[in-house]
Design an enzyme around this catalytic site. Structure first.
Site, PDB file in Angstrom:
ATOM      1  N   ASP A   1      -2.691   4.522   1.368  1.00 12.20           N
ATOM      2  CA  ASP A   1      -3.678   3.879   0.498  1.00 12.20           C
ATOM      3  C   ASP A   1      -3.606   4.535  -0.888  1.00 12.20           C
ATOM      4  O   ASP A   1      -3.514   5.769  -0.991  1.00 12.20           O
ATOM      5  CB  ASP A   1      -5.064   4.097   1.146  1.00 12.20           C
ATOM      6  CG  ASP A   1      -6.163   3.280   0.503  1.00 12.20           C
ATOM      7  OD1 ASP A   1      -5.852   2.308  -0.218  1.00 12.20           O
ATOM      8  OD2 ASP A   1      -7.351   3.615   0.725  1.00 12.20           O
TER       9      ASP A   1
ATOM     10  N   HIS B   1     -15.524   1.308  -5.656  1.00 11.73           N
ATOM     11  CA  HIS B   1     -15.363   2.330  -4.623  1.00 11.73           C
ATOM     12  C   HIS B   1     -16.610   3.220  -4.599  1.00 11.73           C
ATOM     13  O   HIS B   1     -17.151   3.561  -5.642  1.00 11.73           O
ATOM     14  CB  HIS B   1     -14.167   3.238  -4.937  1.00 11.73           C
ATOM     15  CG  HIS B   1     -12.842   2.558  -4.858  1.00 11.73           C
ATOM     16  ND1 HIS B   1     -12.108   2.233  -5.958  1.00 11.73           N
ATOM     17  CD2 HIS B   1     -12.114   2.144  -3.796  1.00 11.73           C
ATOM     18  CE1 HIS B   1     -10.975   1.671  -5.590  1.00 11.73           C
ATOM     19  NE2 HIS B   1     -10.952   1.598  -4.275  1.00 11.73           N
TER      20      HIS B   1
HETATM   21  P1  13P Z   1     -15.397   2.567  -0.036  1.00  6.17           P
HETATM   22  O1  13P Z   1     -15.285   4.071  -0.010  1.00  6.17           O
HETATM   23  O2  13P Z   1     -16.321   2.070  -1.113  1.00  6.17           O
HETATM   24  O3  13P Z   1     -15.697   1.999   1.304  1.00  6.17           O
HETATM   25  O4  13P Z   1     -13.934   2.040  -0.455  1.00  6.17           O
HETATM   26  C1  13P Z   1     -12.844   2.428   0.309  1.00  6.17           C
HETATM   27  C2  13P Z   1     -11.562   2.001  -0.357  1.00  6.17           C
HETATM   28  O5  13P Z   1     -11.497   1.062  -1.106  1.00  6.17           O
HETATM   29  C3  13P Z   1     -10.339   2.777  -0.040  1.00  6.17           C
HETATM   30  O6  13P Z   1      -9.209   2.289  -0.663  1.00  6.17           O
END
Ligand code: 13P
Length: 392
Positions: free
Chosen positions: A82, A181
């Protein structure tokens, strides 16, 4: 071994209107909690490792555990890098076992984002790995209060999205339509018309980052408009932290007492999302629809001519070093026969590839060609080479 091709997995979700959870994990408690939830609910899952979290764990160590958890799962699993920062991050992620990768160049202007992403797609596709790109900008930091990182949201436009996918060849696109995020005060406003137009234009699985904190109705509308992967972390981290705070409030002393029940708290939060996003009960259908992720053993038995033991050893060490850096190579092991007189061949290469597509890529890679032509072949007269697809 239900590690499956992430492209097939997300195509299934896109076509059948549900979203696969992409849970970011930062410790074994997360990994075990997530796996317990998806097994119980028969949900496919994407185990996500975010480069922005690498300061909290040793990526290589946590990947070994993640791959082991995925291999013993009975539900389909993909392992995803990610927010990969660049091509090298992606190559490293693939080497450690990621079978899907994201490169996040969304903070750059369009052309630069497209250039960096296309470069990653070229390499990742050459070794069989699908790629997620991001266009538009989703501000905030996973696990933190969103207002502490007040970057401007840049919304994705359908026209730019179409041009981006065409220019880069990405398999999935993360779009910016109003999420951030991390923790937000109040409910975010999402632009569903924009999302619908992007989905109509692209027809590929869309991804939402910043999945924490939306309403049931918002999740439903995201999925109805092409979102097949929802990234989710902050709410898992908060559930874990609440469990620890409650343990401490009840007088728990020491590490194991204070983290007791964290796994279960994470699993409960995962189950809540799996139920909302419609992935519950889809495991069997995805196992049917998705190509199993099969790795390859590229094996060479050989003898050397004109080298003493020390020289042969140095040649192998150089090969391990050079060849393990080639994209798509998972590991390079070398060995010497234990019974010196019995076997026909004295030496072994055991090179593992992440996907059958690596066979040709590796053969033609300049680093392999150089090592093979200049160092190995001149002294390895007699040899036999076989590529094995490994059983599930
Ligand atoms: P959140 O932490 O807001 O749930 O987002 C996670 C995310 O987008 C990881 O790539």
């Amino acid at each position: 071994m239900p590690i499956v091709n992430m492209k097939d997995m997300l195509r299934h979700a896109h076509a059948n209107r549900y979203a696969v959870p992409a849970f970011d994990l930062v410790s074994l408690d997360f990994l075990e909690g997530i796996m317990a939830a998806v097994e119980e609910m028969r949900s496919p899952v994407i185990l996500s490792l975010a480069e922005s979290h690498f300061e909290y764990y040793d990526f290589a160590l946590i990947m070994a555990a993640t791959v082991a958890a995925a291999k013993r799962a009975t539900v389909p699993v993909a392992i995803h890098l990610d927010h990969g920062e660049n091509l090298q991050s992606v190559i490293d992620g693939i080497r450690l076992g990621c079978n899907g990768v994201m490169v996040d160049a969304s903070h750059h202007p369009f052309e630069e984002n497209a250039r960096i992403t296309a470069e990653v797609v070229k390499t990742a596709h050459a070794v069989g790995v699908p790629v997620e790109g991001e266009l538009g900008y989703v501000p905030g930091v996973e696990g933190e209060d969103a207002e502490k990182h007040p970057g401007e949201i840049r919304y994705t436009t359908p026209e730019e999205a179409a041009r981006f996918v065409e220019q880069t060849g990405v398999d999935f696109l993360a779009v910016s339509i109003g999420t951030v995020h991390g923790r937000m005060k109040g409910e975010p406003k999402l632009d569903f018309d924009r999302l619908a137009a992007i989905n109509e234009r692209l027809g590929i699985p869309l991804v939402i980052h910043g999945g924490t904190g939306l309403s049931e109705e918002q999740y439903r509308q995201l999925i109805d408009n092409g979102v097949a992967k929802i990234n989710y972390y902050t709410a898992l981290a908060d559930a874990a932290a609440r469990r620890i705070a409650a343990n401490v409030a009840e007088g728990a002393k020491g590490y194991t007492a204070q983290v007791k029940g964290v796994r279960e708290a994470i699993a409960a939060e995962c189950r809540r999302m799996i139920a909302l996003w419609g992935s519950a009960g889809q495991a069997e259908a995805v196992l049917e629809a998705a190509e199993p992720w099969r790795t390859v053993a590229h094996v060479i038995f050989y003898n050397t001519e004109g080298l003493d033991e020390a020289q042969a050893k140095a040649l192998r060490a150089e090969g391990r070093e050079v060849l393990s850096r080639i994209p798509g190579v998972l590991s390079v092991e070398t060995g010497t026969a234990i019974q010196p007189s019995a076997p026909k061949f004295r030496y072994l290469w055991d090179v593992r590839f992440c996907h059958p597509r690596v066979i040709d890529y590796y053969r033609d890679h300049p680093e392999h060609v150089r090592y093979a032509d200049e160092r190995f072949r001149p002294v390895a007269g007699e040899r036999i080479t076989i590529d094995f697809e490994l059983d599930e």
